[in-house]
Every structure is written in C-alpha cells, then in structure tokens.
Design an enzyme around this catalytic site. Structure first.
Site, PDB file in Angstrom:
ATOM      1  N   ASP A   1       1.164  -0.947  -0.175  1.00 28.79           N
ATOM      2  CA  ASP A   1       0.270  -0.124  -0.124  1.00 28.79           C
ATOM      3  C   ASP A   1       0.813   0.778   0.331  1.00 28.79           C
ATOM      4  OD1 ASP A   1      -2.501  -1.338  -0.030  1.00 28.79           O
ATOM      5  OD2 ASP A   1      -2.079  -2.032   2.143  1.00 28.79           O
TER       6      ASP A   1
ATOM      7  N   ASP B   1       1.191   4.272   2.595  1.00 28.16           N
ATOM      8  CA  ASP B   1       1.028   4.501   3.996  1.00 28.16           C
ATOM      9  C   ASP B   1       0.519   6.078   3.750  1.00 28.16           C
ATOM     10  OD1 ASP B   1      -0.012   1.851   4.999  1.00 28.16           O
ATOM     11  OD2 ASP B   1       1.889   1.144   4.763  1.00 28.16           O
TER      12      ASP B   1
END
Length: 221
Positions: free
Chosen positions: A141, A143
């Site tokens: 991901d 972040d």
C-alpha cells in the site's frame, strides 16, 4: 514534540547501546542501519515509558521467500537522538514509486498542491525511498499521513484520497490536532454517523467518538 511515524536519527552512542541490547538475530540489521545512518521511526509504545525515553522501530524489507516482515522494536533515551523530522513529504518519495503507479501518483501530487494540502508518506514506500532496499511488493500500500487543521481541509483531503484510491492503493491515517490518528478509510465510513472510530496515540489505542476528534479542528483558525 515527537509523534508516531516521525523519523529519528541516533548518535553513535545510541547505536552502540541499541546494538548491545539487540538479539543476535537482529544485530546485523541494526549494524547495517547504523553504518548507513538511516533513520528509525517513532512507534506507539504498548507500555508507559520513562519521560526521557522513546519507543522506536526498524522494519526490514519482506523476506524474499516467505514475505515475512521483521520489525525490531527499540527504546532509546532522548539524549541519544541527534535529529528528528516528520515522515517524508509526498513529493519526496516520487522517485521510488513503481512505474505502474507513476502517472496517477504525479497527478495526485498536483491535486494536493492545487488544494494546498501537505501529505506525508510512511511505511514501505517511504522506507524504499530512504534506503533503496526492496520493500515494495505487488501487495504493498501507499501509507499516507494527512494532518488537517480545519474542517475544510479535512473534507478536501478525504475527497482527494477517495478519488485517487480508485487508481492507487492508498492507505494510512488522518492525524488530528490532538495527535490522535484514525485510519482514513475508517473515518470516511464513520464521519457522517455517530459511530466510534479506533484512534491511536503515542501510548493508547481506543475507541473515540467522531465528534471528540473533530473538536480539535474547531479550535483551529
């Protein structure tokens, strides 16, 4: 004031003490980090630390075979810290963004600039930008840390994150003026209701009312 995800650099004596206290399995990683003068990251402490101490963490790249991520917790004294800075700015990690994300990521930077919003990045993308080591995988991901000061900024930032999450694997947190942080996706689902959300501070993890977190924004001009 130091908060979660801030970057922290240690003195030589701080590294020496950290290495002396390390388990054999973690020693080489700590020595490698110290030799490169890479920063550690402020983490939430599960227990109350002395006033002159701070909990830090070192996350290693995922194992190439198993995908397991090793995280090494450390506790240092404040006088062992030589420098500290916030998480990396969104634009500062652009060169580490995989090619598949590049176009949308650059568009997102322009959108944030136009809205005069400053977001930061932590986690795998930030660590790869700092070290050049292979942190990112197909499952990674992006972040983000979003610290709004007003209700308008909060709504603008949420709208942008929701829009670009259709093109980028955006994750991360909203950090409110109190220093408490909430996953932005959880907030987006709960902010228009009376639900409670899970909020993190430097030492706690507990449910809080949405209105209690918004109250901090009310005090900002």
């Amino acid at each position: 004031m130091l908060y979660r995800h801030n970057r922290v650099w240690l003195s030589s004596s701080g590294w020496q003490r950290a290495c002396a206290a390390a388990s054999p399995a973690h020693l080489s990683a700590l020595q490698h980090w110290a030799a490169n003068d890479w920063p550690l990251v402020v983490r939430r402490s599960e227990s109350v630390l002395p006033a002159d101490s701070l909990g830090l963490g070192l996350a290693l790249p995922p194992d190439a075979q198993t995908g397991v991520k090793t995280r090494i917790p450390l506790t240092v004294t404040l006088n062992e810290i030589t420098q500290h800075e916030p998480a990396l700015a969104f634009s500062a990690v652009a060169n580490a963004v995989p090619s598949a994300w590049q176009a949308a990521y650059v568009d997102l930077i322009h959108e944030l600039d136009a809205a005069q919003l400053k977001l930061h990045v932590y986690g795998s993308l930030a660590l790869q930008a700092i070290t050049g080591l292979p942190y990112l995988t197909a499952k990674s991901d992006i972040d983000v840390l979003f610290s709004p000061h007003t209700h308008v900024q909060l709504q603008q930032g949420l709208q942008i994150l929701q829009t670009y999450s259709q093109q980028l694997p955006l994750d991360g947190e909203i950090v409110f003026p109190s220093g408490r942080a909430v996953a932005w996706k959880e907030w987006a689902n709960a902010a228009n209701s009376s639900h409670k959300v899970m909020a993190k501070s430097m030492t706690t993890l507990n449910l809080m009312n949405v209105d209690d977190l918004l109250f901090g924004l009310e005090q900002q001009s």
